[in-house]
Design a protein around this motif. Structure first.
Motif, mmCIF file in Angstrom:
data_model
loop_
_atom_site.group_PDB
_atom_site.id
_atom_site.type_symbol
_atom_site.label_atom_id
_atom_site.label_comp_id
_atom_site.label_asym_id
_atom_site.label_seq_id
_atom_site.Cartn_x
_atom_site.Cartn_y
_atom_site.Cartn_z
ATOM 1 N N LEU A 1 0.826 -1.212 0.000
ATOM 2 C CA LEU A 1 0.000 0.000 0.000
ATOM 3 C C LEU A 1 0.858 1.258 0.000
ATOM 4 C CD1 LEU A 1 -2.762 -1.095 2.512
ATOM 5 C CD2 LEU A 1 -3.109 -0.556 0.097
ATOM 6 N N PHE A 2 1.903 1.244 0.817
ATOM 7 C CA PHE A 2 2.808 2.386 0.906
ATOM 8 C C PHE A 2 3.444 2.683 -0.458
ATOM 9 C CE2 PHE A 2 6.866 4.431 1.813
ATOM 10 C CZ PHE A 2 6.500 5.409 2.742
ATOM 11 N N ALA B 1 -3.564 2.039 8.449
ATOM 12 C CA ALA B 1 -5.010 1.990 8.669
ATOM 13 C C ALA B 1 -5.719 0.882 7.877
ATOM 14 C CB ALA B 1 -5.625 3.343 8.327
ATOM 15 N N VAL B 2 -5.402 0.732 6.603
ATOM 16 C CA VAL B 2 -6.134 -0.232 5.776
ATOM 17 C C VAL B 2 -5.981 -1.665 6.296
ATOM 18 C CG1 VAL B 2 -6.312 -1.243 3.458
ATOM 19 C CG2 VAL B 2 -6.223 1.238 3.738
ATOM 20 N N PRO B 3 -4.775 -2.149 6.591
ATOM 21 C CA PRO B 3 -4.679 -3.513 7.136
ATOM 22 C C PRO B 3 -5.407 -3.675 8.469
ATOM 23 C CG PRO B 3 -2.559 -2.842 6.298
ATOM 24 C CD PRO B 3 -3.440 -1.625 6.275
ATOM 25 N N LEU B 4 -5.386 -2.636 9.310
ATOM 26 C CA LEU B 4 -6.109 -2.721 10.586
ATOM 27 C C LEU B 4 -7.615 -2.793 10.369
ATOM 28 C CD1 LEU B 4 -4.126 -0.198 12.830
ATOM 29 C CD2 LEU B 4 -4.271 -2.683 13.108
ATOM 30 N N LEU B 5 -8.128 -1.984 9.460
ATOM 31 C CA LEU B 5 -9.566 -1.941 9.218
ATOM 32 C C LEU B 5 -10.082 -3.166 8.465
ATOM 33 C CD1 LEU B 5 -9.923 1.837 8.283
ATOM 34 C CD2 LEU B 5 -10.645 0.719 10.409
ATOM 35 N N THR B 6 -9.233 -3.816 7.690
ATOM 36 C CA THR B 6 -9.670 -4.974 6.898
ATOM 37 C C THR B 6 -9.211 -6.311 7.481
ATOM 38 O OG1 THR B 6 -7.723 -4.841 5.455
ATOM 39 C CG2 THR B 6 -9.694 -3.614 4.764
ATOM 40 N N GLN B 7 -8.648 -6.292 8.661
ATOM 41 C CA GLN B 7 -8.103 -7.508 9.274
ATOM 42 C C GLN B 7 -9.158 -8.603 9.416
ATOM 43 O OE1 GLN B 7 -6.182 -6.669 12.962
ATOM 44 N NE2 GLN B 7 -5.173 -8.637 13.064
#
Length: 163
Positions: A14-15, A39-45
């Motif tokens: 993502l980065f 944020a994205v990996p945390l929100l889609t975990q």
């Protein structure tokens, strides 16, 4: 570390993709890339299936080679059909394939394999994961096709993900 970055490869991807899309390394782009990478990996975990372990790397390599060959052969077959037959003479249909595999990661790989081959599309998986519905561009022998899917793809995936 795992608490803030549950999937480091996804965060890194993502980065990098954010920076490539913006084509700049200014402070704002770096900050946004960092925010997205965290944020994205945390929100889609919760959306990702359980982590898979590679149990049989040799089997996985043989399967990857087999899929590559099958995709190339399928592309040539579909191209030949499109160039040589009228649409009324093409036997497209749905086929239901019974499955032994229940592992979500194995089923995800099977779906990718089925969708990679030209002329084949994953249509539906039953709620209990026991039956797979595929749409095929051209099919003459349903039993032979079901045997092919089970022996060529499902059997190695069972070894890799469920043994």
């Amino acid at each position: 570390m795992r608490r803030w970055l549950p999937s480091p490869p996804l965060s890194l991807a993502l980065f990098v993709v954010w920076l490539l899309l913006n084509q700049t390394l200014d402070a704002a782009s770096l900050l946004m890339a960092t925010i997205l990478a965290v944020a994205v990996p945390l929100l889609t975990q919760s959306l990702r299936p359980a982590t898979a372990r590679m149990r049989k790397p040799g089997t996985a390599l043989r399967l990857a080679w087999r899929v590559l060959i099958d995709v190339l052969e399928s592309a040539l077959q579909v191209a030949g059909l499109l160039l040589s037959r009228r649409s009324a003479r093409i036997h497209a249909r749905f086929v239901e394939v019974p499955l032994k595999m229940r592992d979500p990661n194995g089923l995800a790989v099977l779906s990718m394999i089925c969708c990679l081959a030209p002329g084949t599309a994953w249509a539906e998986l039953s709620f209990d994961r026991s039956r797979l519905l595929l749409h095929l561009f051209e099919l003459e022998d349903e039993a032979a096709f079901i045997t092919l899917i089970k022996e060529r793809y499902e059997a190695p995936l069972l070894e890799i993900f469920e043994s």
